[in-house]
Write a protein that holds these residues in place. Sequence first.
Motif, short mmCIF file in Angstrom:
data_model
loop_
_atom_site.label_atom_id
_atom_site.label_comp_id
_atom_site.label_asym_id
_atom_site.label_seq_id
_atom_site.Cartn_x
_atom_site.Cartn_y
_atom_site.Cartn_z
N LEU A 65 0.49 -1.27 -0.06
CA LEU A 65 0.01 -0.13 0.55
C LEU A 65 0.86 1.50 -0.06
CD1 LEU A 65 -3.18 0.14 -0.01
CD2 LEU A 65 -2.62 0.62 2.19
N GLN A 66 0.98 2.11 -0.78
CA GLN A 66 1.62 3.45 -0.70
C GLN A 66 0.33 4.67 -1.67
OE1 GLN A 66 3.29 2.65 -4.58
NE2 GLN A 66 5.15 2.27 -3.76
N ASN A 67 -0.56 4.60 -1.71
CA ASN A 67 -1.30 5.73 -1.79
C ASN A 67 -2.06 5.66 -1.10
OD1 ASN A 67 -2.40 7.85 -2.33
ND2 ASN A 67 -1.63 7.99 -4.90
N MET A 68 -3.10 6.92 0.72
CA MET A 68 -4.04 6.22 0.66
C MET A 68 -4.32 7.27 1.27
SD MET A 68 -4.46 3.42 3.91
CE MET A 68 -3.38 4.22 4.75
N THR A 69 -6.27 7.60 0.50
CA THR A 69 -7.41 8.97 0.67
C THR A 69 -8.48 8.45 1.92
OG1 THR A 69 -6.69 9.71 -2.23
CG2 THR A 69 -8.24 10.37 -0.49
N ILE A 70 -7.77 8.43 3.08
CA ILE A 70 -8.90 9.12 4.37
C ILE A 70 -9.40 10.65 4.70
CG2 ILE A 70 -9.02 7.31 6.35
CD1 ILE A 70 -5.88 6.96 5.92
N LEU A 71 -10.47 10.63 4.24
CA LEU A 71 -11.14 11.14 4.20
C LEU A 71 -12.54 11.60 4.73
CD1 LEU A 71 -10.52 13.55 1.24
CD2 LEU A 71 -9.73 13.59 3.37
N HIS A 72 -12.76 12.09 5.49
CA HIS A 72 -14.56 11.36 6.15
C HIS A 72 -14.97 10.48 6.85
CE1 HIS A 72 -14.85 15.75 5.51
NE2 HIS A 72 -14.63 16.04 4.19
N LEU A 73 -14.03 9.76 7.76
CA LEU A 73 -14.25 8.18 8.23
C LEU A 73 -14.74 8.58 9.28
CD1 LEU A 73 -10.77 5.89 6.77
CD2 LEU A 73 -13.34 6.18 5.67
N LYS A 74 -16.14 8.62 9.48
CA LYS A 74 -16.52 8.72 10.94
C LYS A 74 -16.23 8.01 12.07
CE LYS A 74 -21.61 9.86 9.95
NZ LYS A 74 -21.98 9.89 9.43
N GLY A 75 -15.82 6.78 12.02
CA GLY A 75 -15.04 5.97 13.10
C GLY A 75 -13.39 5.65 13.43
N LEU A 76 -13.18 6.47 12.89
CA LEU A 76 -11.60 6.35 13.10
C LEU A 76 -10.54 7.79 14.01
CD1 LEU A 76 -8.56 6.03 11.32
CD2 LEU A 76 -8.89 8.11 10.11
N THR A 77 -10.19 7.56 14.94
CA THR A 77 -10.00 8.66 15.76
C THR A 77 -8.00 8.38 15.38
OG1 THR A 77 -8.68 6.62 17.01
CG2 THR A 77 -11.38 7.03 17.04
N PRO A 78 -8.12 9.26 16.10
CA PRO A 78 -6.25 10.10 15.88
C PRO A 78 -5.34 8.80 16.11
CG PRO A 78 -7.22 11.68 17.23
CD PRO A 78 -8.05 10.82 17.04
N ASN A 79 -5.82 8.27 17.41
CA ASN A 79 -4.81 7.16 17.60
C ASN A 79 -5.29 6.06 17.06
OD1 ASN A 79 -3.66 8.47 20.05
ND2 ASN A 79 -5.49 7.43 21.11
N GLY A 80 -6.03 5.70 16.46
CA GLY A 80 -6.25 4.96 15.09
C GLY A 80 -5.35 5.24 13.92
N LEU A 81 -5.38 5.89 13.19
CA LEU A 81 -5.32 6.55 12.22
C LEU A 81 -3.69 6.88 12.73
CD1 LEU A 81 -4.81 7.90 9.67
CD2 LEU A 81 -5.23 10.71 10.38
N ALA A 82 -2.99 6.90 14.10
CA ALA A 82 -1.32 7.30 14.18
C ALA A 82 -0.87 6.12 14.17
CB ALA A 82 -1.17 7.89 15.46
N ALA A 83 -1.53 4.99 14.57
CA ALA A 83 -1.20 3.27 14.35
C ALA A 83 -0.80 2.77 13.03
CB ALA A 83 -2.88 2.70 15.03
N ALA A 84 -2.60 3.24 12.61
CA ALA A 84 -2.21 2.26 10.74
C ALA A 84 -1.27 2.95 9.83
CB ALA A 84 -3.50 3.02 10.74
N LEU A 85 -1.03 4.33 10.38
CA LEU A 85 0.30 5.09 9.11
C LEU A 85 1.84 4.55 10.06
CD1 LEU A 85 -0.50 9.47 9.63
CD2 LEU A 85 -0.60 7.40 7.80
N LEU A 86 1.72 4.07 11.27
CA LEU A 86 2.96 3.80 11.87
C LEU A 86 2.73 1.98 11.05
CD1 LEU A 86 4.89 5.30 13.69
CD2 LEU A 86 3.91 3.93 15.10
N ALA A 87 2.44 1.56 11.30
CA ALA A 87 2.10 0.06 10.36
C ALA A 87 1.87 0.05 9.23
CB ALA A 87 0.64 -0.93 10.82
N CYS A 88 2.09 1.05 8.55
CA CYS A 88 1.80 0.82 6.85
C CYS A 88 3.74 1.52 6.52
CB CYS A 88 0.60 1.93 5.88
SG CYS A 88 0.83 0.92 4.60
N GLY A 89 3.93 1.13 5.76
CA GLY A 89 5.53 0.99 5.72
C GLY A 89 5.64 1.58 4.58
#
Lengths: 503, 708
Positions: free
Chosen positions: B634-658
């Motif tokens: 995965l290289q390219n992600m567009t994540i706008l207006h996800l209701k269930g997304l929290t900053p922590n979840g996003l941070a974890a995902a960003l960190l996990a996706c190298g």
Amino acid sequence: MDLKLRKPPESSSLSSSSRNLKPDMPFVQFDSASLDHGVPRDQSFSEVFPQFVNQSRGVYVPETVTKNDLVIDWNPRLMLINLSFLEQKIHQVQDVVRSIISQEGHAFDRGNELAVQQQLVTADLTYIIIQLISTAGTLLPNIKNALLSTDPAVDRPDSGMGMNTNLSSGGGQKLNEILPQEVAKSCEYDELIKDFNACVGEGGELIKGLNHAGDELSESMPIDDHDVKDYDDVMDGENLPPGSYEVLQLEKEEILAPHTHFCMICGKGFKRDANLRMHMRGHGDEYKTPAALAKPSKEASSVPSIIRRYSCPFVGCKRNKEHKKFQPLKTILCVKNHYKRSHCDKSYTCSRCKTKKFSVIADLKTHEKHCGRDKWNCSCGTTFSRKDKLFGHVALFQGHTPTIPIDDAKVSGTPDTAQSSEATNGMVGNVGFNFSGNSPNDGQSLDIKSAAYSQGYFSPMNFDACNFSGLDEFPRSVYEVSESPFSFLSTGSCSFMQRNGEN
Amino acid sequence: MAETVGNLCRKMHGGEGFDTLTLDLFSRAPSPAPCSYSKPAKRPRVDGAVTMGKDEDRQNPFDFLSEEILFLILDRLESEPLSKKSFSLVCRSFYTAESCHRRELTPLRSGLLPAALARYPSVEKVDLSLCPTVTDTVLFSVGNCLRSSLRSIDLSRSKGFSHAGIESVVENCANLVEMNLSNATDLSDAAAAAIGRARNLERLWLARCKLVTDMGIGCIAVGCQKLKLLCLKWCLGISDLGVALVAVKCKQLRNLNLSFTLVTGAGLEVVLQLPYLEDLALVGCLCIDDGSLLSLKHECKSLQVLNLSNSQPINHAGLSSLLNITVGLRQLNMAYCCMVTHSLTSSFRKLAKLQSVKLDGCEVTTAGLKTIANACVSLTELSLRKCSGVTDDGLSSIVMKNKGLTNLDITCCGNITDLSLANITSSCTSLITLQMESCTLVSKEGFRLIGQHCHLLEHLDLTDNELDDEGLKAFSGCHKLSILKIGICLKISDEGLIHIAKNCPKLRELDLYRSAGVKDAGIRAIAHGCPQLQITNLAYCTWITDASLRALSKCSDLNTLEIRGCPQVSSAGVIAIAVGCPKLTKLDIKKCYYVNDAAMLILARFSRNLHQINLSYCSITNVGLLALASVGCLQNMTILHLKGLTPNGLAAALLACGGLTKVKLNSSFKPLIPRPLLEHVEERGCVFQWIDKPFQVPFSSLVQETCT
């Protein structure tokens, strides 16, 4: 030496006979300590008589312009030394000729030697003639200067005399009487030179500095207030058919004069007509009227339809109108720079390398900016001050590579604009900002297309890193283009014009 | 024995069995990553059954296959990377054979490259374009491991290396032939000097290397005298001097790209004296003007392809002068250049070999087109895309003369009518590509003519036209059709699609963007009739449901799917796609409001090749995003207006996706995510785009609310 008779009445015969030997001296006394003063500019003389140059240096310091000060300018000792030197030279030649005569009887087989000796004699004689003539020749403009510098308040009859620049405006009736007389004399003088040329033959080419041609004097030479916008490089590519333009030839004194506009009342000299007009306000209310302060309209002084080009007074020069492949100079400024560069002493030495010499101070400044920065290196060890020279070298030899200096590896290279060459001169539909060739001989010019072109095309293309600096080909970088890529577009060409004018 | 091989080959080729084993070599995938083994022989013994392994070795029939045979099999698998991975996992000898056979390596992470290089000693081409950061250390290992076997390296999308890395590659790999260093904007002349030591280099790309100056290119010119291809696009540091030196030293140059450089006529003059120059690109060379072109004298007979797009300063006078000396020209691109008039095109007469003319975006006169018609009779390609002033008269005159035309692009030529189409279809029956988006005056009758006459069509773009089902039915004869773009054709319906599905089995790409009349039946027919489908765009076809996706999941080659704004699609449909289409690389499910975490979990499990995804407005929470982050590609992600997304979840995902290179996020998240984390992710080569768009209330939910 009829010219000696033309001395001003108040100067003694001694002083007139030993007038200063510097041909370019006459206008020095007008030098208002602005620049250049005190530095000898006559190339031929200082080369030949270096010892005199040192002596004469101290002479050119007058600041105020009075009649009495004139005497200081006439250096009788210098003249005497000069003449005695010539005397020695003549004696040497006599010796050589004597030896030839003595050999004549028994040395038929030594033809070669004879030929060499003959050449020697010819060269020596030519040299003597040149020196004699140039020494004598300086007297003519000196007289003019003397006359010019006198205070009009004294109401001297020939007060306007010699001011070629002001011939049209200045000068009284007396002037008209004297002028033809002088012309006649100088014509004789000129013929004398021609006779010499005929005698010496090949020596004709060697004669340099014989620029006192009387016939030119008779021509009216209005050094009109050359418009800055008209200032342009010498157009090497310009192919005006001969005869389609009017050729003017200035005398070298005029060319080398620091000032071309003189106050009719106090004699103060100015580089610009406008400055003179400003100065004139101080002489009375009549000079403060709008009409007096207005710029003289061009139509009044010259016929606009005639294209005017200039000839270098130096005989044998390609820029001289007698030359077979005569290429005219476009403006007076071109003439000035050309004459200084090509026919004058290179008296400005670079303070860094102590070897490069220049006759135009702007050239020196340009050089000093780049001096010591031979940063274009080849793998063979050769260094170049200009990138194009390095590339020419690399292209020529197999295996030679441009070497990148280690410290330079990190330095961000400023993108150089492509040097526009002559090819771009013929642009269609683009306004050419033809930047002054400070070196008319090279004809180097940078054609920046019109402002609309540069801004309209470059800015959307994100040419952010692009500026028009690093023009190695360009003789001067004083335009400070590098600081703001398009600054010159807003200021127009006036700013550097001023610089040129002051040099 | 021969039978075994034959069976195996058939098995491989048919893609049975082995395809199901989908392993990702370079990610920390849930399955064990083979690249972690330094020696392949260890693998069976890891299980602890040493003796059993020996027994297996003795009995393994695959071991009897000689290396040559295995190589032959691998040759056949060249186009299927997934199958090759499966192949290497069969047994030890297969693994070794695959290691020795592989010539090309495209790693996803540069960090694991040293290990991978140890496994693949005979790699010739290293493509690092998927690695956003490549450090000098990686390049050192490339140089040391591959040595003289390396012939090509691609660093065009990587940052983080310096001249030292390049130097090591060049020093160690004497046989280096190809190097792509485009976009290395911080590369200096020192790197260029290092490249100059690659004596055997033949192809070099330096696009956007803005810091390379004439000095650098001078080193390259002197050092790499075998250069055949050189791309200096956007090299703003290079002037005429450098270009001229290249032209003097690299006499073998065939292909030169000087687009967007500051080269002037003087440089061009030297370049045109290259004896073998075939392809010259001068796109956007604003310093070349008419005057300099007029002085060109030296004839360049070898030149075949010339690209002069976006060269505004050039007018017809200069252009004719240039064309006069390039008489061997086959392809000419003058897009966005100057007005195409009679005087310009009359210079085409001298170009007897001219086959392709592109005049995109130019202002065209009828007289100009008629002159082209008179001058050129052997054109195979003509592009008048976005030209203003194209009339029936002008276009007809060209197509009547050039009956061999295969590629025609008349996109946005708004003035042409059925008359032109009648002429095109009657004379150019061998058309292969026809692009005529937004030709609004052409009626449905016109499109029917195309289908009736041009049976060889492979690529057809009829976006935004008056096309209807009858028109689609007419294309029944175009059996070779592989790309069909019929977006914004509001009059087409399932009926038309069914005709296409029946008659165009080779369809690979179908674009139905906003063709709102399309429903499940049509898609189902397409999925059934066109099994080779790879790219499908169903965006804003609001009637589409999970049924369509279930049908599409049968197209196992599908790699790009766009179902943006199809509110009736739910997780079930996406799951079907994820399971059925393992090659999926791009997925856009923006505004598919009912797609939730369930779909993401399955997607993460099966679509291991996913490169790009748009999840905006979906009902996805931290869980789904974290699951997705395990997809290594995965290289390219567009994540706008996800209701269930929290900053922590996003941070974890960003960190996990190298492997991320680009992430579009809502700007409201910017202050909520720890700054060091963002910096860390950016350091890995990811670019953040902070979008500040308000949440759009889904239209359908409004409708539903009002209905209930």
